[in-house]
Design a protein around this motif. Structure first.
Motif, PDB file in Angstrom:
ATOM      1  N   GLU A 145       0.859  -1.193   0.000  1.00 31.83           N
ATOM      2  CA  GLU A 145       0.000   0.000   0.000  1.00 31.83           C
ATOM      3  C   GLU A 145       0.890   1.236   0.000  1.00 31.83           C
ATOM      4  O   GLU A 145       1.757   1.389   0.856  1.00 31.83           O
ATOM      5  CB  GLU A 145      -0.900   0.002   1.237  1.00 31.83           C
ATOM      6  CG  GLU A 145      -1.882  -1.168   1.271  1.00 31.83           C
ATOM      7  CD  GLU A 145      -2.650  -1.219   2.589  1.00 31.83           C
ATOM      8  OE1 GLU A 145      -3.877  -1.094   2.565  1.00 31.83           O
ATOM      9  OE2 GLU A 145      -1.992  -1.387   3.646  1.00 31.83           O
ATOM     10  N   VAL A 146       0.659   2.112  -0.968  1.00 38.03           N
ATOM     11  CA  VAL A 146       1.436   3.338  -1.095  1.00 38.03           C
ATOM     12  C   VAL A 146       0.529   4.516  -0.775  1.00 38.03           C
ATOM     13  O   VAL A 146      -0.472   4.746  -1.463  1.00 38.03           O
ATOM     14  CB  VAL A 146       2.028   3.486  -2.509  1.00 38.03           C
ATOM     15  CG1 VAL A 146       3.001   4.652  -2.542  1.00 38.03           C
ATOM     16  CG2 VAL A 146       2.728   2.203  -2.933  1.00 38.03           C
ATOM     17  N   PHE A 147       0.861   5.231   0.277  1.00 40.78           N
ATOM     18  CA  PHE A 147       0.083   6.395   0.693  1.00 40.78           C
ATOM     19  C   PHE A 147       0.790   7.642   0.167  1.00 40.78           C
ATOM     20  O   PHE A 147       1.930   7.927   0.534  1.00 40.78           O
ATOM     21  CB  PHE A 147      -0.035   6.443   2.216  1.00 40.78           C
ATOM     22  CG  PHE A 147      -0.874   5.332   2.793  1.00 40.78           C
ATOM     23  CD1 PHE A 147      -2.224   5.518   3.037  1.00 40.78           C
ATOM     24  CD2 PHE A 147      -0.316   4.092   3.068  1.00 40.78           C
ATOM     25  CE1 PHE A 147      -3.005   4.500   3.561  1.00 40.78           C
ATOM     26  CE2 PHE A 147      -1.085   3.054   3.592  1.00 40.78           C
ATOM     27  CZ  PHE A 147      -2.439   3.262   3.833  1.00 40.78           C
ATOM     28  N   VAL A 200      -1.578  -1.123  -4.274  1.00 37.21           N
ATOM     29  CA  VAL A 200      -2.603  -0.094  -4.397  1.00 37.21           C
ATOM     30  C   VAL A 200      -2.037   1.237  -3.928  1.00 37.21           C
ATOM     31  O   VAL A 200      -1.173   1.285  -3.049  1.00 37.21           O
ATOM     32  CB  VAL A 200      -3.861  -0.469  -3.570  1.00 37.21           C
ATOM     33  CG1 VAL A 200      -3.536  -0.541  -2.079  1.00 37.21           C
ATOM     34  CG2 VAL A 200      -5.005   0.510  -3.817  1.00 37.21           C
ATOM     35  N   GLU A 201      -2.508   2.314  -4.540  1.00 34.96           N
ATOM     36  CA  GLU A 201      -2.152   3.669  -4.110  1.00 34.96           C
ATOM     37  C   GLU A 201      -3.363   4.317  -3.444  1.00 34.96           C
ATOM     38  O   GLU A 201      -4.486   4.234  -3.953  1.00 34.96           O
ATOM     39  CB  GLU A 201      -1.719   4.543  -5.294  1.00 34.96           C
ATOM     40  CG  GLU A 201      -1.432   5.992  -4.894  1.00 34.96           C
ATOM     41  CD  GLU A 201      -1.126   6.913  -6.072  1.00 34.96           C
ATOM     42  OE1 GLU A 201      -0.738   8.073  -5.821  1.00 34.96           O
ATOM     43  OE2 GLU A 201      -1.285   6.477  -7.235  1.00 34.96           O
ATOM     44  N   TYR A 202      -3.138   4.989  -2.324  1.00 33.27           N
ATOM     45  CA  TYR A 202      -4.171   5.771  -1.661  1.00 33.27           C
ATOM     46  C   TYR A 202      -3.759   7.243  -1.711  1.00 33.27           C
ATOM     47  O   TYR A 202      -2.784   7.649  -1.088  1.00 33.27           O
ATOM     48  CB  TYR A 202      -4.355   5.329  -0.206  1.00 33.27           C
ATOM     49  CG  TYR A 202      -4.872   3.916  -0.056  1.00 33.27           C
ATOM     50  CD1 TYR A 202      -6.146   3.570  -0.505  1.00 33.27           C
ATOM     51  CD2 TYR A 202      -4.092   2.932   0.528  1.00 33.27           C
ATOM     52  CE1 TYR A 202      -6.626   2.274  -0.373  1.00 33.27           C
ATOM     53  CE2 TYR A 202      -4.559   1.625   0.672  1.00 33.27           C
ATOM     54  CZ  TYR A 202      -5.830   1.305   0.216  1.00 33.27           C
ATOM     55  OH  TYR A 202      -6.298   0.022   0.344  1.00 33.27           O
ATOM     56  N   LYS A 203      -4.513   8.039  -2.474  1.00 30.66           N
ATOM     57  CA  LYS A 203      -4.193   9.451  -2.643  1.00 30.66           C
ATOM     58  C   LYS A 203      -4.862  10.292  -1.563  1.00 30.66           C
ATOM     59  O   LYS A 203      -6.073  10.202  -1.352  1.00 30.66           O
ATOM     60  CB  LYS A 203      -4.645   9.932  -4.031  1.00 30.66           C
ATOM     61  CG  LYS A 203      -3.959   9.210  -5.179  1.00 30.66           C
ATOM     62  CD  LYS A 203      -4.411   9.756  -6.523  1.00 30.66           C
ATOM     63  CE  LYS A 203      -3.698   9.047  -7.670  1.00 30.66           C
ATOM     64  NZ  LYS A 203      -4.069   9.609  -8.986  1.00 30.66           N
ATOM     65  N   PHE A 204      -4.077  11.122  -0.915  1.00 31.69           N
ATOM     66  CA  PHE A 204      -4.550  11.927   0.202  1.00 31.69           C
ATOM     67  C   PHE A 204      -5.514  13.024  -0.247  1.00 31.69           C
ATOM     68  O   PHE A 204      -6.135  13.690   0.577  1.00 31.69           O
ATOM     69  CB  PHE A 204      -3.346  12.546   0.925  1.00 31.69           C
ATOM     70  CG  PHE A 204      -3.601  12.949   2.355  1.00 31.69           C
ATOM     71  CD1 PHE A 204      -3.911  12.002   3.316  1.00 31.69           C
ATOM     72  CD2 PHE A 204      -3.493  14.281   2.745  1.00 31.69           C
ATOM     73  CE1 PHE A 204      -4.122  12.365   4.635  1.00 31.69           C
ATOM     74  CE2 PHE A 204      -3.700  14.656   4.059  1.00 31.69           C
ATOM     75  CZ  PHE A 204      -4.013  13.689   5.006  1.00 31.69           C
TER      76      PHE A 204
END
Length: 451
Positions: free
Chosen positions: A368-370, A401-405
């Motif tokens: 997981e990439v934040f 997966v990427e989680y965009k702030f």
């Protein structure tokens, strides 16, 4: 006193009667007139009109003309991917397959790429508002430009081939020096060297590789007669002191850095510090009162206002509501009145509910990439680049997966996970890399451990 003189006083480390305010409205400027990011970065008339709207609405002491860290990379052969609500991102790296430092003959001329457009708008802005507003020219810092040219391998190169990295950074510093010359000639008062990737390396690597090129660059800007700013994104806390030693007039940081703590360091070197209004939680998703209250509380937390510039932590998101920008301006320009207005204001609680994966029972490792947004944040781009390379290597053996702030649900996810800084990379719910972009081997070792 003219607004720009307040900023100049601040940059000269004098006591100004007003805290300086610089809205870093890059692509957001286009939003004010209904132009998308691509339009505002490729059409001189639309860019100029948008910047004039920023000047009218946000009443800045200083403002940037363009915020695009890909200008130099585009001139040097990097392919760009364009978007409607963010600056372009670099899609190819000319030095990815061969470690050859370009010759000085490749340094961009004033006629290359989009530089004629940018320099034209700089001259027009100087004529229109230069008497009252300090104008910023933004250049891509040597390390981020080197990363654009070389790709993610630059991080391994610092271990494997120090001489190549030093030579490439020196070349990129010379590109920056030439860009600074063009921009000062076009009327820019402040040259901001924007290098997001500085937050992704250790202080030891900074001293080994970055001190010389950045010192050379800031010395050159001083000779040109302009002020300078060292602009870094991400958690640059560990590098604030070594950044100071390169001799900029100011340093700009984002919300990952405790401004009060960083100012204690920059004050020892008599360097201004700018920042660090949160881009998403406050400017993009907050109310006007949230923005006003945040600025007032920032100012009230700093007993010594000398050497301080209030600014967004980085390039303002495209969709920041105009009333939020106006709210920040009012809080800086009329602090006492705004303090009274928001003294009883309590921000509404966000009720977004997030369900985390069952990390203990995953079928395969989950990376997981934040990020703030890998399309707009260079440090996030290269963190995602490392994750994508790992995904290519491991294929279906891992999930990624990427989680965009920038999205509300991901802000809630970050809070629930306790994500300390952006960008960060987790494997199976455990923090593995915080504001440090891993080499291919380092990330592979972490994945192998999970496997």
């Amino acid at each position: 006193m003219l607004p720009k003189e307040i900023l100049f006083q601040t940059l000269r480390h004098e006591t100004a009667g007003q805290t300086a305010w610089v809205p870093f409205a890059g692509i957001h400027a286009g939003k004010l007139l209904g132009y998308d990011a691509t339009e505002v970065l490729t059409d001189a008339d639309k860019l100029f009109a948008s910047l004039m709207e920023v000047n009218k609405l946000y009443k800045p002491h200083g403002q940037p003309v363009v915020f695009d860290l890909q200008l130099e990379a585009e001139c040097l052969g990097c392919e760009l991917v364009w978007a409607k609500n963010s600056p372009p991102s670099v899609a190819s790296h000319p030095l990815a397959e061969h470690m050859e430092v370009p010759a000085d003959s490749t340094i961009p001329s004033k006629e290359d790429g989009r530089l004629p457009l940018v320099l034209d708008v700089m001259r027009r802005m100087k004529a229109a508002v230069g008497d009252t507003t300090a104008l910023y020219g933004l250049i891509c810092g040597p390390f981020t430009l080197a990363s654009h040219l070389r790709g993610n391998d630059i991080f391994m190169d610092m271990f494997d081939d120090e001489d190549f990295v030093c030579s490439l950074l020196d070349y990129c510093a010379r590109v920056g020096m030439r860009m600074a010359e063009y921009m000062v000639e076009a009327g820019m008062d402040v040259i901001a060297v924007v290098d997001p990737l500085i937050s992704q390396i250790s202080s030891a690597h900074f001293e080994a590789f970055m001190t010389a090129p950045f010192t050379k660059l800031f010395d050159h800007i001083r000779v040109l007669g302009a002020f300078s700013s060292f602009f870094v994104c991400g958690d640059a806390t560990r590098n604030i002191e070594v950044m100071c030693r390169t001799g900029p007039d100011s340093i700009s940081v984002d919300e990952n850095v405790d401004l009060k703590g960083a100012k204690a360091v920059t004050d020892r070197y008599n360097i201004c510090i700018g920042g660090n209004i949160p881009l998403t939680t406050v400017m993009l998703h907050g109310t006007q009162q949230d923005n006003m209250k945040w600025v007032v509380e920032l100012l009230d937390s700093l007993p010594d206002k000398r050497n301080l510039i209030v600014a967004p932590g980085c390039d303002m998101p495209y969709d920041v509501p105009v009333e939020n920008g106006i709210g920040v301006a009012q809080a800086v320009l009329h602090t006492d009145e705004v303090r009274e207005m928001v003294k009883n204001y309590v921000a509404a609680e966000d009720d977004v509910q997030i369900e985390l994966p069952d990390y203990a029972h995953l079928a395969k490792p989950l990376v997981e990439v934040f990020t703030l947004d890998s399309a707009t944040c260079a440090a996030c781009t290269y963190m995602m680049g490392a994750a994508k390379a790992a995904k290519a290597d491991y294929g279906d053996r891992i999930d990624m997966v990427e989680y965009k702030f920038t999205e509300k649900e991901n802000i809630a996810r970050c809070k629930k996970m306790g994500v300390p800084n952006l960008p960060s990379l987790y494997i199976n719910g455990r923090l593995k890399f915080k504001s440090i972009i891993p080499s291919r081997d380092e990330l592979a070792a972490a994945i192998e451990e999970a496997l």
